[in-house]
Design a protein around this motif. Structure first.
Motif, mmCIF file in Angstrom:
data_model
loop_
_atom_site.group_PDB
_atom_site.id
_atom_site.type_symbol
_atom_site.label_atom_id
_atom_site.label_comp_id
_atom_site.label_asym_id
_atom_site.label_seq_id
_atom_site.Cartn_x
_atom_site.Cartn_y
_atom_site.Cartn_z
ATOM 1 N N PRO A 36 0.824 -1.203 0.000
ATOM 2 C CA PRO A 36 0.000 0.000 0.000
ATOM 3 C C PRO A 36 0.861 1.256 0.000
ATOM 4 C CG PRO A 36 -0.748 -1.565 1.651
ATOM 5 C CD PRO A 36 0.524 -2.089 1.089
ATOM 6 N N GLU A 37 0.498 2.193 -0.816
ATOM 7 C CA GLU A 37 1.312 3.376 -0.994
ATOM 8 C C GLU A 37 0.749 4.612 -0.326
ATOM 9 O OE1 GLU A 37 4.058 2.768 -2.140
ATOM 10 O OE2 GLU A 37 3.704 0.878 -3.131
ATOM 11 N N CYS A 38 -0.548 4.776 -0.323
ATOM 12 C CA CYS A 38 -1.160 5.981 0.205
ATOM 13 C C CYS A 38 -2.163 5.617 1.279
ATOM 14 C CB CYS A 38 -1.881 6.753 -0.908
ATOM 15 S SG CYS A 38 -0.774 7.363 -2.181
ATOM 16 N N LEU A 39 -2.549 6.604 2.017
ATOM 17 C CA LEU A 39 -3.453 6.377 3.121
ATOM 18 C C LEU A 39 -4.427 7.528 3.197
ATOM 19 C CD1 LEU A 39 -3.000 4.561 5.990
ATOM 20 C CD2 LEU A 39 -2.765 6.878 6.735
ATOM 21 N N ALA A 40 -5.692 7.237 3.147
ATOM 22 C CA ALA A 40 -6.701 8.275 3.326
ATOM 23 C C ALA A 40 -7.100 8.252 4.787
ATOM 24 C CB ALA A 40 -7.907 8.015 2.431
ATOM 25 N N GLN A 41 -7.103 9.387 5.411
ATOM 26 C CA GLN A 41 -7.337 9.449 6.841
ATOM 27 C C GLN A 41 -8.285 10.589 7.159
ATOM 28 O OE1 GLN A 41 -6.164 11.967 9.089
ATOM 29 N NE2 GLN A 41 -6.793 10.864 10.875
ATOM 30 N N SER A 42 -9.118 10.376 8.116
ATOM 31 C CA SER A 42 -10.006 11.419 8.595
ATOM 32 C C SER A 42 -10.389 11.097 10.014
ATOM 33 C CB SER A 42 -11.248 11.516 7.715
ATOM 34 O OG SER A 42 -12.020 12.633 8.098
ATOM 35 N N ARG A 43 -11.028 12.042 10.694
ATOM 36 C CA ARG A 43 -11.436 11.807 12.076
ATOM 37 C C ARG A 43 -12.456 12.836 12.516
ATOM 38 N NH1 ARG A 43 -11.112 16.180 15.113
ATOM 39 N NH2 ARG A 43 -9.495 17.502 14.411
ATOM 40 N N ARG A 44 -13.171 12.513 13.564
ATOM 41 C CA ARG A 44 -14.050 13.458 14.239
ATOM 42 C C ARG A 44 -13.229 14.096 15.352
ATOM 43 N NH1 ARG A 44 -19.806 10.457 15.216
ATOM 44 N NH2 ARG A 44 -20.402 10.345 13.048
ATOM 45 N N PRO A 45 -13.684 15.233 15.870
ATOM 46 C CA PRO A 45 -12.907 15.917 16.909
ATOM 47 C C PRO A 45 -12.594 15.034 18.111
ATOM 48 C CG PRO A 45 -14.628 17.339 16.088
ATOM 49 C CD PRO A 45 -14.852 15.987 15.475
ATOM 50 N N ALA A 46 -11.431 14.422 18.116
ATOM 51 C CA ALA A 46 -10.865 13.653 19.218
ATOM 52 C C ALA A 46 -11.749 12.528 19.714
ATOM 53 C CB ALA A 46 -10.491 14.584 20.365
ATOM 54 N N ALA A 47 -12.736 12.112 18.958
ATOM 55 C CA ALA A 47 -13.625 11.052 19.420
ATOM 56 C C ALA A 47 -13.705 9.884 18.448
ATOM 57 C CB ALA A 47 -15.017 11.612 19.673
ATOM 58 N N GLU A 48 -13.150 10.019 17.256
ATOM 59 C CA GLU A 48 -13.226 8.962 16.263
ATOM 60 C C GLU A 48 -12.069 9.112 15.294
ATOM 61 O OE1 GLU A 48 -16.625 7.242 13.230
ATOM 62 O OE2 GLU A 48 -16.560 9.391 13.592
ATOM 63 N N ILE A 49 -11.529 7.995 14.861
ATOM 64 C CA ILE A 49 -10.461 8.034 13.861
ATOM 65 C C ILE A 49 -10.680 6.883 12.897
ATOM 66 C CG2 ILE A 49 -8.818 6.643 15.196
ATOM 67 C CD1 ILE A 49 -6.633 8.599 14.080
ATOM 68 N N ILE A 101 -0.108 10.392 3.714
ATOM 69 C CA ILE A 101 -1.442 10.647 4.245
ATOM 70 C C ILE A 101 -2.211 11.465 3.230
ATOM 71 C CG2 ILE A 101 -2.782 11.860 6.001
ATOM 72 C CD1 ILE A 101 -0.800 10.983 8.051
ATOM 73 N N VAL A 102 -3.425 11.007 2.944
ATOM 74 C CA VAL A 102 -4.326 11.693 2.022
ATOM 75 C C VAL A 102 -5.587 12.010 2.806
ATOM 76 C CG1 VAL A 102 -5.660 11.504 -0.101
ATOM 77 C CG2 VAL A 102 -3.437 10.357 0.076
ATOM 78 N N ALA A 103 -6.001 13.258 2.784
ATOM 79 C CA ALA A 103 -7.231 13.644 3.477
ATOM 80 C C ALA A 103 -7.791 14.895 2.817
ATOM 81 C CB ALA A 103 -6.971 13.899 4.955
ATOM 82 N N HIS A 104 -9.044 15.133 3.054
ATOM 83 C CA HIS A 104 -9.671 16.362 2.588
ATOM 84 C C HIS A 104 -9.428 17.392 3.672
ATOM 85 C CE1 HIS A 104 -12.140 18.029 -0.576
ATOM 86 N NE2 HIS A 104 -12.747 18.756 0.338
ATOM 87 N N ASN A 105 -8.652 18.431 3.359
ATOM 88 C CA ASN A 105 -8.153 19.404 4.336
ATOM 89 C C ASN A 105 -7.147 18.722 5.261
ATOM 90 O OD1 ASN A 105 -7.642 21.701 5.760
ATOM 91 N ND2 ASN A 105 -9.675 21.859 6.684
ATOM 92 N N VAL A 106 -6.121 18.163 4.660
ATOM 93 C CA VAL A 106 -5.121 17.374 5.375
ATOM 94 C C VAL A 106 -4.416 18.166 6.476
ATOM 95 C CG1 VAL A 106 -3.130 17.765 3.855
ATOM 96 C CG2 VAL A 106 -3.391 15.571 5.042
ATOM 97 N N ALA A 107 -4.288 19.471 6.332
ATOM 98 C CA ALA A 107 -3.627 20.271 7.369
ATOM 99 C C ALA A 107 -4.357 20.129 8.703
ATOM 100 C CB ALA A 107 -3.552 21.739 6.952
ATOM 101 N N PHE A 108 -5.667 20.107 8.670
ATOM 102 C CA PHE A 108 -6.460 19.941 9.880
ATOM 103 C C PHE A 108 -6.192 18.583 10.523
ATOM 104 C CE2 PHE A 108 -10.400 18.544 11.950
ATOM 105 C CZ PHE A 108 -10.572 19.565 12.869
ATOM 106 N N ASP A 109 -6.196 17.537 9.721
ATOM 107 C CA ASP A 109 -5.947 16.196 10.244
ATOM 108 C C ASP A 109 -4.533 16.043 10.774
ATOM 109 O OD1 ASP A 109 -8.480 14.681 9.749
ATOM 110 O OD2 ASP A 109 -8.099 15.400 7.717
#
Length: 172
Positions: free
Chosen positions: A1-14, A74-82
C-alpha cells in the motif's frame, strides 16, 4: 500500500483507509477514541459520552496507527487539519508522528487541478467527481470519500501521477 486516506471526528473517532498504487482499498481501520474529556456539544458529531466510555484512548491505538501510517502518504480532505490533530495526539503521548507533515496530499487542494467546482467542500468535490459520500462527517465515511477522490484524480492525472515522488519518499 502506498497511500493512506485518513479522517477523524474531533478527538472522538479516527479512521484510516490504506490504498494501493491504484488507490484501491487494501485495509481499513476505524474506532471511537476516548478523549478523556468532555465531548462538548454532541449534536455536532453525534457521538455520546456513553459511546466513548469504553472506547480505547489514543495511546491504546497509537501502535496500530504507527503501523498503518509508517511508509505511507497521508491523504485527506483538508489534510492540514488532520495533521494538526495527529501531531498533537502523538506529541501528547510522547511519540513522534511516523509521517512527515510535508509528505501529504490534500484532496481539497488537488481539486482545483482535477475538478471543476466552485467550492471545494468534501461534499461538492464528491459530487463533481461523481464519488459516493456515504456517512458524511463520520471518520470512515470521510476517509473513504477522500480515497475515492484520490482515485478520480489518478484517473485524470494518468500514471504515474504528479505526486508519485511523495510515495517514493515515504517508502524510503
Amino acid at each position: 500500500p502506498e497511500c493512506l486516506a485518513q479522517s477523524r471526528r474531533p478527538a472522538a473517532e479516527i479512521a484510516v483507509v490504506a490504498l494501493d498504487d491504484s488507490a484501491e482499498i487494501v485495509e481499513s481501520f476505524e474506532t471511537l477514541v476516548n478523549p478523556q474529556r468532555d465531548l462538548g456539544p454532541q449534536v455536532i458529531h453525534g457521538i455520546s459520552a456513553a459511546d466513548i466510555r469504553r472506547a480505547p484512548t489514543f495511546a491504546e491505538v497509537a501502535c496500530h496507527l504507527i503501523d498503518l501510517l509508517n511508509g505511507r502518504v497521508i491523504v485527506a480532505h483538508n489534510v492540514a487539519f488532520d495533521m494538526l490533530f495527529l501531531e498533537a495526539e502523538f506529541s501528547r503521548i510522547g511519540v513522534t508522528l511516523p509521517v512527515d507533515r510535508h509528505n501529504c496530499l490534500c484532496t481539497m487542494r488537488l481539486a482545483r487541478n482535477y475538478l471543476s467546482c466552485s467550492r471545494r467542500t468534501l461534499e461538492q468535490c464528491c459530487q463533481a467527481a461523481e464519488v459516493s459520500l456515504l456517512d458524511a462527517h463520520t471518520a470512515l465515511g470521510d476517509a473513504l470519500a477522500a480515497g475515492q477522490l484520490l482515485r478520480a484524480y489518478v484517473a485524470v492525472a494518468g500514471a504515474p501521477p504528479p505526486w508519485w515522488d511523495l510515495v517514493a519518499t515515504a517508502q524510503s
